[in-house]
Design an enzyme around this catalytic site. Structure first.
Site, PDB file in Angstrom:
ATOM      1  N   ASP A 284       0.820  -1.209   0.000  1.00  0.00           N
ATOM      2  CA  ASP A 284       0.000   0.000   0.000  1.00  0.00           C
ATOM      3  C   ASP A 284       0.859   1.267   0.000  1.00  0.00           C
ATOM      4  OD1 ASP A 284      -2.670   1.285   0.473  1.00  0.00           O
ATOM      5  OD2 ASP A 284      -1.688   1.959   2.310  1.00  0.00           O
ATOM      6  N   GLU A 326       1.032  -0.377  -5.146  1.00  0.00           N
ATOM      7  CA  GLU A 326      -0.113   0.522  -5.180  1.00  0.00           C
ATOM      8  C   GLU A 326       0.445   1.935  -5.148  1.00  0.00           C
ATOM      9  OE1 GLU A 326      -3.557   2.932  -3.622  1.00  0.00           O
ATOM     10  OE2 GLU A 326      -1.749   2.519  -2.488  1.00  0.00           O
ATOM     11  N   ASP A 396     -11.048   2.891  -3.545  1.00  0.00           N
ATOM     12  CA  ASP A 396     -10.690   4.289  -3.332  1.00  0.00           C
ATOM     13  C   ASP A 396     -11.449   5.207  -4.286  1.00  0.00           C
ATOM     14  OD1 ASP A 396      -8.933   4.094  -1.185  1.00  0.00           O
ATOM     15  OD2 ASP A 396      -7.248   3.581  -2.478  1.00  0.00           O
ATOM     16  N   ARG A 519     -15.837   7.647   0.423  1.00  0.00           N
ATOM     17  CA  ARG A 519     -15.444   6.440  -0.311  1.00  0.00           C
ATOM     18  C   ARG A 519     -16.335   5.256   0.097  1.00  0.00           C
ATOM     19  NH1 ARG A 519      -9.093   6.084   0.854  1.00  0.00           N
ATOM     20  NH2 ARG A 519      -9.864   6.748   2.877  1.00  0.00           N
TER      21      ARG A 519
HETATM   22  C1  OTU Z   1      -4.133   3.740  -0.204  1.00  0.00           C
HETATM   23  O1  OTU Z   1      -4.574   4.821  -0.991  1.00  0.00           O
HETATM   24  C2  OTU Z   1      -5.345   2.879   0.128  1.00  0.00           C
HETATM   25  O2  OTU Z   1      -5.821   2.261  -1.035  1.00  0.00           O
HETATM   26  C3  OTU Z   1      -6.385   3.749   0.783  1.00  0.00           C
HETATM   27  O3  OTU Z   1      -7.584   3.074   1.012  1.00  0.00           O
HETATM   28  C4  OTU Z   1      -5.790   4.270   2.061  1.00  0.00           C
HETATM   29  O4  OTU Z   1      -6.644   5.242   2.590  1.00  0.00           O
HETATM   30  C5  OTU Z   1      -4.417   4.909   1.867  1.00  0.00           C
HETATM   31  O5  OTU Z   1      -3.566   4.173   1.003  1.00  0.00           O
HETATM   32  C6  OTU Z   1      -3.700   4.995   3.190  1.00  0.00           C
HETATM   33  O6  OTU Z   1      -3.366   3.724   3.675  1.00  0.00           O
HETATM   34  O7  OTU Z   1      -1.830   5.893  -1.001  1.00  0.00           O
HETATM   35  O8  OTU Z   1      -0.623   5.509  -3.382  1.00  0.00           O
HETATM   36  O9  OTU Z   1      -7.930   8.070  -1.408  1.00  0.00           O
HETATM   37  O10 OTU Z   1      -6.178   6.913  -3.519  1.00  0.00           O
HETATM   38  O11 OTU Z   1      -4.252   7.543  -0.643  1.00  0.00           O
HETATM   39  C7  OTU Z   1      -1.911   5.937  -3.328  1.00  0.00           C
HETATM   40  C8  OTU Z   1      -6.606   8.288  -1.616  1.00  0.00           C
HETATM   41  C9  OTU Z   1      -2.493   5.796  -1.957  1.00  0.00           C
HETATM   42  C10 OTU Z   1      -5.973   7.031  -2.144  1.00  0.00           C
HETATM   43  C11 OTU Z   1      -4.507   7.022  -1.903  1.00  0.00           C
HETATM   44  C12 OTU Z   1      -3.943   5.630  -1.956  1.00  0.00           C
END
Ligand code: OTU
Length: 650
Positions: A284, A326, A396, A519
């Site tokens: 993540d 991600e 997201d 979301r």
């Molecule tokens: C990711 O998100 C997760 O998919 C989100 O659900 C979490 O909120 C976030 O990390 C924190 O753990 O970091 O590289 O809504 O698109 O924050 C991209 C914003 C991320 C997300 C973005 C994304």
């Protein structure tokens, strides 16, 4: 590679290993360690070589890998060896993924096990279960604020349930994907708790500051992720009387990877999950791993070095396990998460194709494929043995993060065009799109969009008025988007509920732990009674589900859909159509032509373009999806509004 310094260091480390490690049969471990040690040492040295305790930390690192290897079951080790032999296994077209919350798809983990047949029915063989680890009871960012990396949230199940699930999946050849949230912990994590009690060693796990001096300097160049609810990137902690870096929510503390202890802890956690039988780890928020003052603190070179080191170490212990990056960042930055300057993937084997996702939504809003075409054309080439995760939406928000140059190249002004997209999907432009605006930022003018696929493409509005044509058009859009992600090249990732046309769920507004984060409008709880309508002809559920099921089954049969750098984008006159060929990389004459019409009206593609693309115009054409000959008029092949086809010559 043999290099004296790292080799003699390796020898002395092997001498210093704990006796219980030395006593084991570590044959495969040692060959892999020998092969990767030069890279591991160089990376670890670049990151931490300035420290007095460097050699001790290096020993800890090797011990962590060895311990992970000793804990690996013979069954998983056999799988490692099998995957090493067939190292391109994940590039095959046979994989089709789904992402879900265990308590949204089912009640909990045991109940998820009861519903495995749904995956098989649809053809899903890779399941990403979103965070299931212990997290705060109230707000937890949908589980992305983790309080214990080794304990399951008891509201969804136990570690035993996960092991059982991994086994049940393996028997059915379904891959299990779980998250590793590398960037931060919740403030309830033991490390944060100890830091709050004044333990210096644990304060060093995070970025903590006595006053605003350094935080203010950081703020000058750091953007905000959740500007509406969590402005700023630092939070005052009364217990410590210090400022903590919290890039996401104020209860998510950023881990400090300039401390090697943090790296080693997180590697240990990665190996722990690899050893529970997880096939693929979704890493993540990888773009955020390294913080450097004066920068946006995203996509830093050292974030890449950390990922390379993670990959090299994980390969020594559990080489069958893959990483998904991600990183929802600019197209030319995303590509680097496969590993820069490398021939084979040296960071993550798989990355979210956020660029394609955003471009697809542009096509929906404009009913025109010109920006989609331009964006796909500009997509940098990826490495061999690396693949995309292609998705229409995920849990997201949707951000319109495509490249400004591409927007201008097709004649739009970036700011105005993005504003149009937000207006469009939030229903201000066209009331049939039922999206919600996410995190508008007054200072920058940015905003993102939430909403379920079905609601965003007009199904919710169409059902309300009961208009069959509008319903058909909305379904057409849903299938069109999936027709592309299933044929583009990469692993398609379908989102929970989308194969059933699930609409927005507005109940989050009543839940205090969810109401500030819209979301949740697209994180549904599946109503299984309604889902049963997929078996009843004439229902929306039946139409969507069966079309998707058919697409998936057909995809798996088309070898040209495997991902081996085998896509060619066609330049055509009609800007409502996106058109590309996919060919079998071993037998290039086996081709499939993908055509997608983003417009509500019928559109045609000139035969001359197809001839230039190497198709025999006098042959027999067949759309592999519908099983029919394509419609033709005097200008060329005609597609109905929102139709897509997978054409081939017979
Ligand atoms: C990711 O998100 C997760 O998919 C989100 O659900 C979490 O909120 C976030 O990390 C924190 O753990 O970091 O590289 O809504 O698109 O924050 C991209 C914003 C991320 C997300 C973005 C994304």
């Amino acid at each position: 590679m043999y290099e004296q310094i790292s080799h003699s260091l390796l020898n002395s480390i092997l001498d210093d290993l704990k006796p219980e490690i030395r006593r084991q049969d570590l044959r495969h471990f040692y060959t892999r360690l020998g092969a990767n040690f030069y890279a591991i040492h160089s990376l670890f040295f670049t990151l931490y070589g300035h420290r007095d305790d460097f050699q001790l930390q290096m020993l800890r690192l090797v011990e962590t890998m060895a311990k992970g290897y000793i804990d690996r079951t013979p069954e998983l080790e056999a799988l490692d060896i099998q995957r090493e032999q067939d190292h391109n296994w994940f590039l095959s077209q046979k994989w089709v993924g789904m992402a879900l919350y265990s308590n949204g798809f089912a009640d909990n983990l045991p109940d998820l096990t009861n519903k495995i047949s749904y995956f098989q029915e649809l053809g899903i063989n890779m399941v990403h279960i979103m965070p299931i680890l212990k997290c705060p009871v109230g707000q937890s960012d949908g589980g992305y604020a983790i309080s214990d990396f080794r304990q399951i949230d008891d509201r969804v199940g136990s570690l035993e349930d996960v092991r059982q699930l991994a086994q049940d999946f393996r028997k059915r050849e379904i891959l299990l994907v779980l998250d590793i949230v590398l960037n931060h912990t919740s403030d309830e994590h033991e490390w944060a708790q100890k830091a709050m009690q004044g333990d210096r060693a644990y304060q060093d796990y995070y970025y903590v500051f006595d006053d605003r001096e350094i935080p203010d300097l950081f703020e000058q160049s750091m953007p905000e992720v959740f500007p509406e609810t969590d402005p700023g990137n630092f939070t005052w902690n009364g217990a410590m009387e210090k400022w903590v870096m919290t890039v996401f929510h104020n209860y998510q503390w950023d881990l400090n990877y300039s401390n090697p202890a943090v790296f080693i802890e997180m590697l240990d956690i990665i190996l722990f999950w690899a050893n529970q039988g997880v096939d693929i780890l979704r890493l993540d928020a990888v773009a955020f791993l390294w913080k450097k003052m004066g920068t946006s603190c995203q996509n830093e070179r050292k974030a890449h070095l950390l990922l390379q080191l993670m990959k090299d170490c994980c390969q020594v212990t559990a080489p069958g396990v893959l990483f998904i990056a991600e990183a929802i960042v600019a197209p030319f930055e995303v590509i680097k998460y496969f590993g820069e300057d490398a021939i084979v993937a040296k960071e993550c084997e798989i990355a979210y194709n956020a660029t394609l996702m955003a471009l697809l939504w542009d096509g929906i809003a404009t009913q025109n494929a010109k920006l989609l075409y331009q964006g796909v054309k500009s997509l940098p080439n990826k490495l061999e043995r690396a693949t995309w995760l292609n998705y229409v939406r995920c849990h997201d928000d949707i951000g319109f993060g495509f490249d400004d140059h591409d927007i201008r190249a097709v004649g739009y002004e970036p700011r105005a065009h993005r504003r149009f997209l937000v207006d469009y999907f939030s229903g201000r432009f066209d009331a049939s799109a039922r999206g919600l605006v996410f995190m508008p930022n007054e200072a920058t003018g940015d905003a993102r969009i939430c909403g379920s696929l079905a609601s965003l493409v007009g199904l919710e509005a169409a059902l309300e008025v009961g208009d069959d044509d509008l319903i058909a058009a909305a379904i057409g859009r849903i299938l069109l988007l999936h027709g592309i992600i299933l044929s583009f090249g990469g692993i398609p990732l379908i989102y929970n509920g989308d194969a059933l046309g699930v609409l927005n769920d507005y109940s989050f507004a009543e839940d205090p732990s969810k109401r500030d984060d819209n979301r949740w409008v697209h994180r549904p709880k599946i109503d299984w009674e309604k889902a049963a309508l997929r078996k009843k002809q004439g229902t929306v559920e039946h139409t969507i589900f069966n079309a998707m099921k058919k697409m998936i089954a057909i995809r798996k049969e088309i070898s040209a859909f495997a991902d081996f750098d085998n896509r060619e984008l066609l330049t055509i006159e009609n800007e409502h159509l996106l058109c590309f060929t996919r060919f079998n990389h071993q037998r290039p004459s086996e081709k499939v032509l993908v055509i997608a019409n983003f417009n509500a009206q019928p559109q045609s593609i000139e035969l001359e373009a197809l001839r230039l693309a190497g198709f025999n115009l006098y042959g027999q054409w067949i759309d592999l999806y519908s099983g029919r000959k394509p419609d033709q008029d005097d200008r060329g092949i005609v597609l109905e509004g929102f139709q897509f086809c997978w054409l081939t010559e017979t």
